[in-house]
Write an enzyme that holds these catalytic residues in place. Sequence first.
Site, short mmCIF file in Angstrom:
data_model
loop_
_atom_site.label_atom_id
_atom_site.label_comp_id
_atom_site.label_asym_id
_atom_site.label_seq_id
_atom_site.Cartn_x
_atom_site.Cartn_y
_atom_site.Cartn_z
N GLU A 1 0.84 -1.19 0.00
CA GLU A 1 0.00 0.00 0.00
C GLU A 1 0.88 1.25 0.00
OE1 GLU A 1 -3.53 -2.13 2.68
OE2 GLU A 1 -2.61 -0.26 3.36
N PRO A 2 0.32 2.42 -0.30
CA PRO A 2 1.13 3.65 -0.30
C PRO A 2 1.86 3.89 1.02
CG PRO A 2 -0.97 4.06 -1.36
CD PRO A 2 -1.04 2.67 -0.81
N GLY B 1 4.90 -0.90 3.02
CA GLY B 1 5.74 -1.63 2.09
C GLY B 1 6.04 -3.02 2.60
N GLU C 1 8.20 -9.18 -2.75
CA GLU C 1 7.99 -10.35 -1.89
C GLU C 1 8.82 -10.24 -0.61
OE1 GLU C 1 5.52 -13.93 -2.01
OE2 GLU C 1 5.63 -12.04 -3.07
#
Length: 401
Positions: free
Chosen positions: A136-137, A140, A378
């Site tokens: 998301e903004p 991380g 990932e």
Amino acid sequence: MNLDIPKKFSGLVSQAHQVAERYYRPISRKYDKAEHSYPRELDLLAGLLDGMNASSPEAVGATSASKRSVDSQDHANQNGGNMAALLGIMELCWGDVGLLLAMPRQGLGNAAIAAVANPQQLERFKGVWAAMAITEPGCGSDSAAIRTTATKLGDEYVLNGEKIFVTSGERADAVVVWATLDKALGRAAIKSFVVKKGTPGMTVTRLEKKLGIKASDTASISFNDCRVPASNMLGRPEVDVEKGFAGVMETFDNTRPLVAGMAIGVAKASLDRTRQLLGKSCPLDYSAPLLSVSHAEARLYELEANWQAARLLTLKAAWMADNRIANSKEASIAKAKAGRMANEVTLTCVELVGALGYGEDELLEKWARDSKILDIFEGTQQIQLLIIARRLLGKTSSELK
């Protein structure tokens, strides 16, 4: 641990290498230059892979990466779906990482479904191409900081939030979205939901322009009062505070070795090509001491040893998953080692062959660009080292941040 590749996978490895060499390599540069263009050539290949899965009791590719691949009554050494997926990915990424990521029904979302879905969901989502939406903004590598919400309303969940850096987010049939049921409960309340493409309230807002893996689309997606059937929640609906975040994080135990396999594949491609180019003017002698050979030759040998170490660590993590041995630490070790190794190998190979490595006449410069993401997505290098430290020291996430 037997370090030889199981004989039953020799055909799979050979076929994957042929695909990489004859199918991926010829179109690799084409889709590197045509970012956001869908590689139509992959449709036939994906169809063939679907046919193999339909005619075989054992799945091939991302859908095989599941801890359910071992019979609970059989305690013998197993090499199952996780190993098969890893070996195939290593070979395919020797061809092109971006094209592998663009392959229909072979995304990390498919691996997530295979890892945690119940039998009914596995059947229902069979044949669905699934992307994975975690970042998301404001969130991380710390997946526990997710702010996208899922509110129960009758037989549905209502999703609200924004996801970024979603691989195949525009092209995939569905997206596996991580969201929290209750922010006050912290990590334990985070669940994953399968949201089908075209669901009202789900909107692709942007496609990213990237350094590498340009054949793969990377999207930003917003969810505004997006209603999803309650049956699309993967795993158990209960919030288990005792188990905490572990249930959702099990997905990474399966997918991180696969990302490590991508790094091993692209690094092997760089090493193979560099060995060919150097061998034309600098005969390679593996029996000579490092101090008696040229710097370029010695550096190549060091890179090859580093590559082999990453490869063995990754094989171990996949083998542990197949045998239902807790592998969270080993999955992070493999991901951290392979990601960093691939960055070093591909960049150094560009240096070793000089101007040849920097120009577009060779794929070496492309592989160097493609490899960077493998140390980031990932779970970044830094978050992997943090996870490893927690496992080694027996610390919780709140005790060691």
